[in-house]
Enzyme design. Sequence first.
Site, PDB file in Angstrom:
ATOM      1  CD  GLU A 127      41.537  37.636  41.256  1.00  0.00           C
ATOM      2  OE1 GLU A 127      42.337  38.087  42.092  1.00  0.00           O
ATOM      3  OE2 GLU A 127      40.726  38.343  40.640  1.00  0.00           O
ATOM      4  CD  GLU A 165      36.415  38.502  42.028  1.00  0.00           C
ATOM      5  OE1 GLU A 165      37.098  39.550  42.040  1.00  0.00           O
ATOM      6  OE2 GLU A 165      36.681  37.492  42.691  1.00  0.00           O
TER       7      GLU A 165
HETATM    8  C1  BG6 Z   1      39.836  40.221  43.112  1.00  0.00           C
HETATM    9  C2  BG6 Z   1      39.670  39.315  44.291  1.00  0.00           C
HETATM   10  O1  BG6 Z   1      41.194  40.285  42.868  1.00  0.00           O
HETATM   11  O2  BG6 Z   1      39.492  41.550  43.217  1.00  0.00           O
HETATM   12  C3  BG6 Z   1      38.927  39.907  45.464  1.00  0.00           C
HETATM   13  O3  BG6 Z   1      39.142  38.062  43.940  1.00  0.00           O
HETATM   14  C4  BG6 Z   1      39.244  41.373  45.600  1.00  0.00           C
HETATM   15  O4  BG6 Z   1      39.237  39.167  46.590  1.00  0.00           O
HETATM   16  C5  BG6 Z   1      38.791  42.087  44.313  1.00  0.00           C
HETATM   17  O5  BG6 Z   1      38.695  41.952  46.730  1.00  0.00           O
HETATM   18  C6  BG6 Z   1      39.006  43.585  44.304  1.00  0.00           C
HETATM   19  O6  BG6 Z   1      40.331  43.911  44.501  1.00  0.00           O
HETATM   20  P1  BG6 Z   1      40.828  44.736  45.764  1.00  0.00           P
HETATM   21  O7  BG6 Z   1      42.285  44.469  45.831  1.00  0.00           O
HETATM   22  O8  BG6 Z   1      40.510  46.150  45.485  1.00  0.00           O
HETATM   23  O9  BG6 Z   1      40.111  44.189  46.929  1.00  0.00           O
END
Ligand code: BG6
Length: 463
Positions: free
Chosen positions: A169, A368
């Site tokens: 990202e 993800e």
């Molecule tokens: C993604 C990232 O943006 O989402 C992670 O690659 C992150 O590092 C995940 O933890 C979930 O988002 P957040 O901000 O709730 O941790």
Amino acid sequence: MVNVEYKFPKGFWWGAAASAPQTEGAAREDGKGQNIWDFWYEKEYNRFFNNVGPEVTSDFYHRYKEDISIMKDLNFNSFRTSISWSRLIPEGVGEINPKAVEFYNNVINELIDKGIEPIINLYHFDMPLTMQNKGGWESKEVIEAYASYARTCFKLFGDRVKWWITFNEPIVPAEGGYLYNFHYPDVVDFKKAIQVAYNTMVAHARAVEEFRKLNIKQGKIGIVLNLSPTYPRSNNSADLKATKIADMLINRSFLDPAANGRYPEELIELLKQYNHLPKFTELEIDLLKNNVVDFLGINYYQPRRVKAKASMSNPEAPFMPDFFFDEYIMPGRKMNPYRGWEIYEKGIYDIMINIKENYGNIPCYVSENGMGVEGEERYIVNGEIQDDYRIEFIRDHLMWLHKAINEGCDVRGYHLWTFIDNWSWLNAYKNRYGLVSLDLETQKRTLKKSAYWFKEVAKNNGF
Ligand code: BG6
């Protein structure tokens, strides 16, 4: 025989993603250098939820064996994590930390030993402090330091790691650090944000170039992008125009150079018009052109809905992307209230169709997708978190993904965010994303209901 209605292609990746700074802990151990998160926490711990910093995590540094063995039990066939640059090369450039080499060798070997394909990411938001002090991604010197770090990793681990990711990202540090105050260096400056975003893509292309120079047999290199399919409020031409600009600024600004080797002409024109074009050289433009990725990882959490601006921006306020559009809050949208993100399962399908139609159907996987929920302990029954909402979330996204695959999209896997509840930057442990729950006090791991469900899906290659 299990009845599998949604069968996925042979060899489909089932697993999860994680990152070094969110799981390793041991922030001050075995010679690790400081990164921006260690430093920011030291300086302003109050910015972190419940004042929990990066030192307190699921302790993967010491417990990787236990975690990998649980992954194996859950039938994972692949797992992504990252290398911490500041652990491997504490000063950012120069001396390599032998303890870090030993640790990453152990993790990689353990994964392979358990039949889990390691997918290794080089950068997950964690700039070494020494490099940030040189300007971070604002600096061309740091780009070269990163390229050299990448080369070091390929040489050290490329005999076993076949799947490499340059960045996770890359838009997030630009947005978080230079526009919206959720990453260090915590400044608000659109011009810098654009330069940082561009420089990151140059760094990415330099890593791809270094990788190809080494000619690593069977190795593939890609990037992980968080794509938010962008939908207009209506077909009104002003809504459509606003949507197109949002999509260009937020998705295509990374997707186009990564997959097609060039920025959209209209984006260049737009930035020129507002005097926000980053500094660049012809050599860099060639570098981007000649180093497109082998594959894409796509992180999908939420869509973006856009409408034309209702009122003019204050001309004296800092320039922001939303100078061009307003967020549209669609009535009746389904929400994850804890994270404040809309849940729109079809978005995953729309992304894949776009990749197929406009990006040469480049191989990709869902790197993800997941759901962070606060206060999951209220769902404990007989010691197990009954996270039916997570099962439903995953299943509904997979159904749309399956449809995309049936329609010819080259999707090779699905990774959940994440394996075990982890430290989430400023949110720390507020929202829990794992298949496995973590008791922060005791470090005890307990499978959630979703873990048992996921285990079956991975085993049957579908559901
Ligand atoms: C993604 C990232 O943006 O989402 C992670 O690659 C992150 O590092 C995940 O933890 C979930 O988002 P957040 O901000 O709730 O941790």
